[in-house]
Write a protein that holds these residues in place. Structure first.
Motif, PDB file in Angstrom:
ATOM      1  N   VAL A  20     -43.674 -83.023  37.909  1.00  0.00           N
ATOM      2  CA  VAL A  20     -43.706 -83.468  39.299  1.00  0.00           C
ATOM      3  C   VAL A  20     -42.848 -82.530  40.138  1.00  0.00           C
ATOM      4  O   VAL A  20     -41.708 -82.234  39.811  1.00  0.00           O
ATOM      5  N   GLY A  22     -40.553 -81.784  43.025  1.00  0.00           N
ATOM      6  CA  GLY A  22     -39.596 -82.581  43.782  1.00  0.00           C
ATOM      7  C   GLY A  22     -39.803 -82.534  45.281  1.00  0.00           C
ATOM      8  O   GLY A  22     -39.530 -83.504  45.982  1.00  0.00           O
ATOM      9  N   SER A  24     -42.815 -81.985  47.077  1.00  0.00           N
ATOM     10  CA  SER A  24     -44.018 -82.694  47.543  1.00  0.00           C
ATOM     11  C   SER A  24     -44.167 -84.079  46.915  1.00  0.00           C
ATOM     12  O   SER A  24     -44.865 -84.928  47.448  1.00  0.00           O
ATOM     13  N   GLY A  25     -43.543 -84.291  45.754  1.00  0.00           N
ATOM     14  CA  GLY A  25     -43.697 -85.559  45.042  1.00  0.00           C
ATOM     15  C   GLY A  25     -45.002 -85.655  44.274  1.00  0.00           C
ATOM     16  O   GLY A  25     -45.372 -86.726  43.818  1.00  0.00           O
ATOM     17  N   THR A  33     -49.309 -88.767  42.834  1.00  0.00           N
ATOM     18  CA  THR A  33     -47.918 -89.178  42.928  1.00  0.00           C
ATOM     19  C   THR A  33     -47.549 -89.967  41.671  1.00  0.00           C
ATOM     20  O   THR A  33     -48.431 -90.453  40.949  1.00  0.00           O
TER      21      THR A  33
END
Length: 70
Positions: A20, A22, A24-25, A33
């Motif tokens: 993941v 950090g 843009s998530g 997400t």
């Protein structure tokens, strides 16, 4: 439901690259997400279809140099 009939597979965009970003998530592999990944099996077919339609555009939210990691 007949116990002899296996459940229908759930379509997923997962490509087994689970990192993941950090900033843009979003997952660098599938662009979902973390909440979407966690709830994926519980979403309806319509909900999954809507998310799948959004994924190509989400790629632009991830810095290109990060996509080179996968």
């Amino acid at each position: 439901m007949d116990a002899r009939i296996p459940p229908r597979p759930i379509a997923t965009p997962c490509i087994k690259v689970c990192m993941v970003d950090g900033q843009s998530g979003l997952c660098l592999g599938c662009h979902r997400t973390l909440p979407e990944i966690a709830r994926w099996a519980g979403f309806s077919d319509d909900e999954r279809t809507a998310i799948l339609a959004e994924l190509p555009a989400r790629r632009d939210r991830i810095a290109p140099e990060k996509l080179g990691l996968v």
